[in-house]
Design a protein around this motif. Structure first.
Motif, short mmCIF file in Angstrom:
data_model
loop_
_atom_site.label_atom_id
_atom_site.label_comp_id
_atom_site.label_asym_id
_atom_site.label_seq_id
_atom_site.Cartn_x
_atom_site.Cartn_y
_atom_site.Cartn_z
N ALA A 1 -7.25 10.28 0.20
CA ALA A 1 -8.10 9.76 -0.87
C ALA A 1 -9.32 10.65 -1.08
O ALA A 1 -9.76 10.86 -2.23
CB ALA A 1 -8.53 8.33 -0.55
N TYR B 1 -6.96 2.34 3.10
CA TYR B 1 -5.64 2.91 3.38
C TYR B 1 -5.61 4.36 2.91
O TYR B 1 -6.15 4.70 1.87
CB TYR B 1 -4.58 2.09 2.64
CG TYR B 1 -3.15 2.51 2.87
CD1 TYR B 1 -2.45 2.10 4.00
CD2 TYR B 1 -2.49 3.33 1.95
CE1 TYR B 1 -1.13 2.48 4.21
CE2 TYR B 1 -1.17 3.72 2.16
CZ TYR B 1 -0.50 3.28 3.29
OH TYR B 1 0.81 3.67 3.49
N ASN B 2 -4.99 5.24 3.70
CA ASN B 2 -4.76 6.63 3.29
C ASN B 2 -6.07 7.32 2.91
O ASN B 2 -6.16 8.04 1.92
CB ASN B 2 -3.78 6.65 2.11
CG ASN B 2 -3.24 8.04 1.81
OD1 ASN B 2 -2.81 8.75 2.70
ND2 ASN B 2 -3.26 8.43 0.55
N ASN C 1 0.82 -1.21 0.00
CA ASN C 1 0.00 0.00 0.00
C ASN C 1 0.86 1.26 0.00
O ASN C 1 0.57 2.22 -0.73
CB ASN C 1 -0.93 0.01 1.21
CG ASN C 1 -2.07 -0.98 1.06
OD1 ASN C 1 -2.43 -1.37 -0.05
ND2 ASN C 1 -2.65 -1.40 2.17
N TYR D 1 -8.12 3.01 -5.27
CA TYR D 1 -7.19 2.05 -4.68
C TYR D 1 -7.21 2.16 -3.16
O TYR D 1 -7.27 1.15 -2.44
CB TYR D 1 -5.77 2.27 -5.20
CG TYR D 1 -4.77 1.34 -4.53
CD1 TYR D 1 -4.52 0.08 -5.05
CD2 TYR D 1 -4.10 1.71 -3.35
CE1 TYR D 1 -3.64 -0.79 -4.43
CE2 TYR D 1 -3.23 0.85 -2.73
CZ TYR D 1 -2.99 -0.40 -3.27
OH TYR D 1 -2.14 -1.27 -2.62
N CYS D 2 -7.17 3.39 -2.65
CA CYS D 2 -7.16 3.60 -1.20
C CYS D 2 -8.45 3.07 -0.56
O CYS D 2 -8.42 2.45 0.50
CB CYS D 2 -7.00 5.08 -0.88
SG CYS D 2 -5.38 5.75 -1.32
N VAL E 1 0.82 4.00 -3.04
CA VAL E 1 0.39 5.37 -2.76
C VAL E 1 1.53 6.37 -2.97
O VAL E 1 1.33 7.46 -3.51
CB VAL E 1 -0.19 5.48 -1.33
CG1 VAL E 1 -0.41 6.93 -0.93
CG2 VAL E 1 -1.52 4.72 -1.27
#
Length: 274
Positions: free
Chosen positions: A143, A138-139, A105, A132-133, A109
């Motif tokens: 995002a 994630y993140n 990840n 994707y996040c 990113v």
């Protein structure tokens, strides 16, 4: 050895020591029962010159394995996974394996941030990065910034549905539903079908039934209408309604190409045998 190491482990022991992505010199020192692996900051050094303590960025011990005899020395990747791989020195009857794990990840990113400063920032890049996040949980804060930039360049089913998902992650259900409702007005048949399967995969069979039903009404002349109808039958079956499932699987057959008859006949026979 060129590597983007984040951690190395052997069997149940994990080495917390981390190393940045870079090129390293790899040295293996054999012992009576284990090999000592030394990763040197100087990867261009001649092999006979062992690194000094100041040169070493990572030091671990691993247990060798016995293998079938090999005449030639080789370095191989003997196991590959989505988040790690196992490399090994193999020579004669000895294999010296070590696992390299990486933070996928973070890598993705970090690369996305760099690419969004270039051409990717003018197309679908912001939506793809935010998506994707969302998929990987994630993140999420960044995002949301990315998806707002994508929406600012033009609304679409893709970016609105991602924003809806990010709002849901924040616990803002009402706002999430409102954005998703707008997204659905922009969705084509394939996008509606895909979203219905997302709901079905999340255990929301009734929500999937609603979306698949909408799709059939909205796209009666679509080339894949038989597949949309099949999807509705699948959703009813997941909801425990065999009668409605049979209805739509049989309807799907009337719209399907001959190449799909065997598949649909098998599904229908299976339901009737329940």
């Amino acid at each position: 050895m060129s590597s983007g190491l984040s951690s190395i482990d052997k069997s149940t022991k994990h080495y917390a020591t981390q190393s940045k992505s870079a090129s390293y010199g790899l040295y293996m020192i054999p012992g009576e029962n284990e090999f000592q692996l030394l990763f040197s900051r100087y990867y261009q050094s001649w092999g006979s010159n062992a690194p000094s303590e100041d040169d070493i960025v990572l030091k671990v011990s691993v247990n060798p394995m016995t293998i079938d005899g090999r005449e030639w020395l080789s370095y191989d990747f003997i196991e590959r996974g989505s988040k790690s791989l196992t490399a090994a020195l193999q020579w004669d009857t000895v294999s010296v394996p070590f696992k390299i794990a990486y933070d996928v990840n973070k890598i993705v990113v970090d690369n996305a941030r760099a690419e969004l400063k270039g051409l990717a920032g003018f197309g679908q890049g912001y939506n793809q990065a935010a998506s994707y996040c969302l998929r990987n949980d994630y993140n999420l804060e960044e995002a949301m910034t990315w998806i707002d930039q994508s929406i600012g360049a033009g609304k679409s089913f893709q970016n609105l549905s991602v924003k809806s998902g990010l709002l849901a992650k924040q616990g803002k259900k009402e706002a999430s539903d409102e954005v998703m409702e707008e997204a659905l007005t922009m969705a084509n048949g394939n996008q509606l079908n895909q979203y219905g399967y997302q709901l079905l995969g999340a255990g929301d069979a009734k929500g999937a039934i609603e979306i698949f039903s909408m799709n059939i009404k909205k796209n009666p002349d679509h080339p894949f209408i038989w597949g949309f109808t099949d999807s509705l039958g699948e959703a009813y079956l997941a909801d425990g309604n065999k009668k409605m499932a049979l209805k739509y699987y049989k309807e799907a057959k009337t719209k399907a190409p001959e190449g799909q008859y065997a598949y649909l006949d098998g599904v229908i026979a299976g339901i009737e045998a329940m």
